[in-house]
Design an enzyme around this catalytic site. Structure first.
Site, PDB file in Angstrom:
ATOM      1  CG  ASP A   4      -1.989  -1.066   1.161  1.00 24.08           C
ATOM      2  OD1 ASP A   4      -2.023  -1.804   0.156  1.00 24.08           O
ATOM      3  OD2 ASP A   4      -2.782  -1.165   2.114  1.00 24.08           O
ATOM      4  CG  ASP A  64     -12.706  -1.711  -1.141  1.00 24.86           C
ATOM      5  OD1 ASP A  64     -12.191  -2.837  -1.279  1.00 24.86           O
ATOM      6  OD2 ASP A  64     -12.329  -0.703  -1.763  1.00 24.86           O
TER       7      ASP A  64
END
Length: 241
Positions: free
Chosen positions: A8, A129
């Protein structure tokens, strides 16, 4: 099944967030390409990259570290965060990315997903998500009333390569993935499903492998950096599947 180590990217660094909150970032590496290469040298066959700044900005922000990773590593990589138009999709694929992940636009502009999946077969994934079964967008900052399964099923005939399902409340929390919800989604659609969020132990990987649903693989980040999950052992678990 495939283990996808997560890198990330925030402000050019490899970080992990707690439940998607940008102000709760832990920096794990100032050299994301070196970190990626470490994963590859350990035997990983894919990389999962996220441009966290890009997810909020709506356009790529961490292009430089992503490009450095693509140059350093000889395995396929998938990238999400700030990819919201055909030009950006095409640009990333031209740079050697194997798969783009479309999240926010899957809710706001589903036709773009269909167009991209048709134009670039096998190279477009949908990122779903969710909090409490409802889809969140724009770097998880905005809640919607869209149900996870409804969104996934809407792309059944689109030709997308995979669905990456993240339970936001589990992400970075080291509390294990939401196995029931992930398995239910995998059973509800024919599109390959990749589990994400909370994968933090060998037991988690074994539970996903043996959940009774045909999962494509799982993404893990913080546990690999913290050492809670041994990469070699993790690869063996999925290799035996």
């Amino acid at each position: 099944m495939i283990l996808y180590p997560a890198i990330d990217l925030k402000d050019g660094q490899a970080v992990r967030l707690l439940r998607g909150e940008m102000d709760k970032a832990t920096v794990f590496s100032d050299d994301p390409a070196a970190q990626a290469l470490e994963f590859v040298n350990a035997g990983c066959e894919w990389l999962h990259l996220v441009d966290l700044n890009g997810a909020f900005a709506g356009e790529p922000v961490n292009a430089a570290p992503v490009e450095a990773i693509l140059k350093a590593c000889n395995v396929p990589a998938q990238l999400g965060g700030g990819i919201r138009d055909m030009a950006t999709i095409e640009r990333w694929l031209d740079k050697g990315l194997q798969r783009v992940i479309l999240g926010t636009v899957a809710v706001e502009n589903p036709e773009l997903v269909r167009e991209a999946a048709k134009a670039f077969p096998g190279h477009v994934a949908v990122g779903i998500d969710a909090r409490g079964g409802k889809v969140a967008t724009k770097g998880w900052a905005e809640e919607t009333d869209v149900e996870v399964t409804d969104l996934a099923r809407s792309f059944e005939d689109a030709g997308v390569a995979a669905i990456i399902y993240t339970d936001i409340n589990r992400d970075g929390a080291m509390q294990g993935p939401n196995i029931d919800a992930t398995a239910a989604l995998a059973r509800a659609v024919s599109i390959p499903v990749i589990a994400s969020g909370g994968v933090s132990s060998l037991e988690d990987l074994i539970a996903l492998r043996d959940c009774g649903a045909d999962l494509n693989g799982a993404i893990s980040g913080r546990a690999l950096y913290d050492g809670a999950l041994d990469l070699a052992d993790a690869l063996k678990v999925f290799g035996d599947a």
